[in-house]
Design a protein around this motif. Structure first.
Motif, PDB file in Angstrom:
ATOM      1  N   GLU A   1       0.837  -1.199   0.000  1.00 55.44           N
ATOM      2  CA  GLU A   1       0.000   0.000   0.000  1.00 55.44           C
ATOM      3  C   GLU A   1       0.882   1.263   0.000  1.00 55.44           C
ATOM      4  N   THR A   2       0.475   2.389  -0.661  1.00 53.26           N
ATOM      5  CA  THR A   2      -0.819   2.546  -1.292  1.00 53.26           C
ATOM      6  C   THR A   2      -0.715   2.950  -2.773  1.00 53.26           C
ATOM      7  N   LYS A   3       0.331   3.717  -3.126  1.00 55.80           N
ATOM      8  CA  LYS A   3       0.359   4.301  -4.468  1.00 55.80           C
ATOM      9  C   LYS A   3       0.511   3.274  -5.581  1.00 55.80           C
ATOM     10  N   GLY A   4       1.097   2.122  -5.272  1.00 57.92           N
ATOM     11  CA  GLY A   4       1.297   1.120  -6.305  1.00 57.92           C
ATOM     12  C   GLY A   4       0.059   0.295  -6.607  1.00 57.92           C
ATOM     13  N   ILE A   5      -1.005   0.473  -5.802  1.00 58.51           N
ATOM     14  CA  ILE A   5      -2.188  -0.380  -5.935  1.00 58.51           C
ATOM     15  C   ILE A   5      -2.860  -0.275  -7.312  1.00 58.51           C
ATOM     16  N   PRO A   6      -3.136   0.936  -7.840  1.00 55.86           N
ATOM     17  CA  PRO A   6      -3.813   0.996  -9.154  1.00 55.86           C
ATOM     18  C   PRO A   6      -3.043   0.281 -10.260  1.00 55.86           C
ATOM     19  N   LEU A   7      -1.729   0.465 -10.301  1.00 58.46           N
ATOM     20  CA  LEU A   7      -0.919  -0.174 -11.336  1.00 58.46           C
ATOM     21  C   LEU A   7      -0.898  -1.690 -11.137  1.00 58.46           C
ATOM     22  N   ALA A   8      -0.735  -2.130  -9.896  1.00 57.51           N
ATOM     23  CA  ALA A   8      -0.716  -3.564  -9.605  1.00 57.51           C
ATOM     24  C   ALA A   8      -2.055  -4.205  -9.959  1.00 57.51           C
ATOM     25  N   TYR A   9      -3.144  -3.471  -9.708  1.00 55.32           N
ATOM     26  CA  TYR A   9      -4.471  -3.989 -10.043  1.00 55.32           C
ATOM     27  C   TYR A   9      -4.602  -4.219 -11.544  1.00 55.32           C
ATOM     28  N   GLU A  10      -4.132  -3.256 -12.330  1.00 49.90           N
ATOM     29  CA  GLU A  10      -4.224  -3.393 -13.791  1.00 49.90           C
ATOM     30  C   GLU A  10      -3.384  -4.556 -14.298  1.00 49.90           C
ATOM     31  N   VAL A  11      -2.197  -4.728 -13.733  1.00 51.49           N
ATOM     32  CA  VAL A  11      -1.345  -5.852 -14.139  1.00 51.49           C
ATOM     33  C   VAL A  11      -2.017  -7.171 -13.777  1.00 51.49           C
ATOM     34  N   ALA A  12      -2.576  -7.239 -12.562  1.00 54.78           N
ATOM     35  CA  ALA A  12      -3.269  -8.457 -12.133  1.00 54.78           C
ATOM     36  C   ALA A  12      -4.458  -8.755 -13.039  1.00 54.78           C
ATOM     37  N   ARG A  13      -5.208  -7.723 -13.378  1.00 54.41           N
ATOM     38  CA  ARG A  13      -6.377  -7.892 -14.256  1.00 54.41           C
ATOM     39  C   ARG A  13      -5.950  -8.424 -15.617  1.00 54.41           C
ATOM     40  N   ASN A  14      -4.889  -7.856 -16.176  1.00 55.25           N
ATOM     41  CA  ASN A  14      -4.429  -8.285 -17.493  1.00 55.25           C
ATOM     42  C   ASN A  14      -3.865  -9.699 -17.491  1.00 55.25           C
ATOM     43  N   LEU A  15      -3.331 -10.125 -16.351  1.00 54.06           N
ATOM     44  CA  LEU A  15      -2.796 -11.481 -16.240  1.00 54.06           C
ATOM     45  C   LEU A  15      -3.865 -12.478 -15.793  1.00 54.06           C
TER      46      LEU A  15
END
Length: 271
Positions: A139-153
Motif C-alpha cells: 500500500e498505497t500508491k502502487g495499488i492501481p498499477l498492480a491492479y491493472e497488471v493483475a487484471r491483465n494477467l
C-alpha cells in the motif's frame, strides 16, 4: 430466440474477451449467448483474432482439450509502447514535480486511468507465460498499477500493509531494511491472502534501492511462495547499487534538481 448477424456476434465476442483477459472461455458460452453453432462461433473468433492482431491490440489463443476454449492476451504495439514511455517522461519532467524532501510527486499519474491502463498492459506483457498465481504490491500508491497488471494477467491482487489491521485477521509481519535510507521498516500480510507454494510478481510505482522488493521476497517465503518477477513504473537510476538485479521498468530517472526532473528516459525494455 433472437438471431444475431456476424457483425453483432463479433462485437459481442470482442467485448467479452476484452473484459476477461487471460481467462479461458469455452465456445459453449458464446454459442448459448449468441444462439449460434460452435462452427459459426469459431469463424467469428477468426475475424476477432485477425482484427486484434492487425491493430496490435492483443492476441487470441486457442486452448485445446476438454476444458479448453479461447483466451485474450492484452498487448501493445512496439511504437505505441515507445510513444507512451516518451509521453510519461514528458509528464514527469513538468516543473514542480519534485517537492520538499527530494520527493517526486506521482500521485496524479498513479491515479490517472489512461496512464495506468497503458502501463498495466505494458508491464503485464513482460510476465506472460510465467504461470503467475498472484500480483503483490505494498500500500498505497502502487495499488492501481498492480491492479491493472493483475487484471491483465487474470490473477488475484494481494496487498501487503505497512501496519497490520484488525480487519485482516491473523497476519504475518516482517521487518526489512529500506534500500535507499537504511531504515528498518515493517510490512504485513494476512494469512488468508494467498495459497502456499504460489508464484508472485511484485508491482510498484517507484524503484529506489530495492529494499521493498527484498522485503516482499522475504514475506513470500513465510507463505512458502516465490517472487518470480518485479515491475515498476519508474526506476531511480541515481541509486546505482540496488538490492535487486532483475526487474523491468517503463522509464528511468537519471537526474533531479531542486524543483524538477532534468534527466529521464524510456527504459531499455520500451525504447
Amino acid at each position: 430466440m433472437e438471431k444475431f448477424t456476424r457483425n453483432n456476434r463479433v462485437v459481442a465476442i470482442t467485448k467479452i474477451l476484452l473484459e476477461n483477459p487471460n481467462k479461458i472461455l469455452g465456445l459453449n458460452k458464446f454459442s448459448e449467448l449468441l444462439n449460434a453453432a460452435k462452427s459459426t462461433i469459431s469463424e467469428d473468433i477468426v475475424v476477432v483474432r485477425e482484427i486484434l492482431e492487425r491493430l496490435e491490440m492483443g492476441k487470441v489463443e486457442t486452448i485445446a482439450g476438454v476444458a479448453g476454449g479461447i483466451k485474450y492476451i492484452p498487448q501493445s504495439g512496439e511504437e505505441e509502447k515507445k510513444a507512451f514511455a516518451l509521453e510519461l517522461c514528458q509528464q514527469l519532467s513538468d516543473d514542480g514535480r519534485v517537492i520538499p524532501g527530494n520527493i517526486i510527486y506521482m500521485t496524479d499519474l498513479m491515479y490517472d486511468p489512461k496512464i495506468i491502463n497503458k502501463a498495466g498492459v505494458m508491464l503485464s506483457s513482460c510476465f506472460q507465460g510465467k504461470e503467475i498465481d498472484y500480483v503483490i504490491t505494498v500500500e498505497t500508491k502502487g495499488i492501481p498499477l498492480a491492479y491493472e497488471v493483475a487484471r491483465n494477467l487474470g490473477v488475484q491482487l494481494v496487498i501487503a500493509r505497512r501496519d497490520s489491521q484488525v480487519t485482516e485477521g491473523p497476519t504475518v509481519t516482517i521487518n526489512y531494511v529500506s534500500g535507499s535510507n537504511g531504515r528498518l521498516q515493517q510490512m504485513s500480510l494476512s494469512k488468508k491472502s494467498m495459497k502456499p507454494s504460489s508464484k508472485c510478481i511484485f508491482i510498484d510505482d517507484f524503484m529506489k534501492g530495492g529494499g521493498t522488493a527484498i522485503g516482499i521476497k522475504d514475506l513470500l517465503k513465510e507463505f512458502d511462495s516465490e517472487l518470480v518477477g518485479i515491475g515498476v513504473l519508474v526506476d531511480n537510476k541515481q541509486i546505482e547499487k540496488k538490492l535487486v538485479d532483475e526487474y523491468v521498468s517503463i522509464v528511468e530517472l537519471k537526474a533531479v534538481d531542486k524543483s524538477a526532473i532534468i534527466g529521464i528516459q524510456p527504459s531499455k525494455t520500451f525504447s
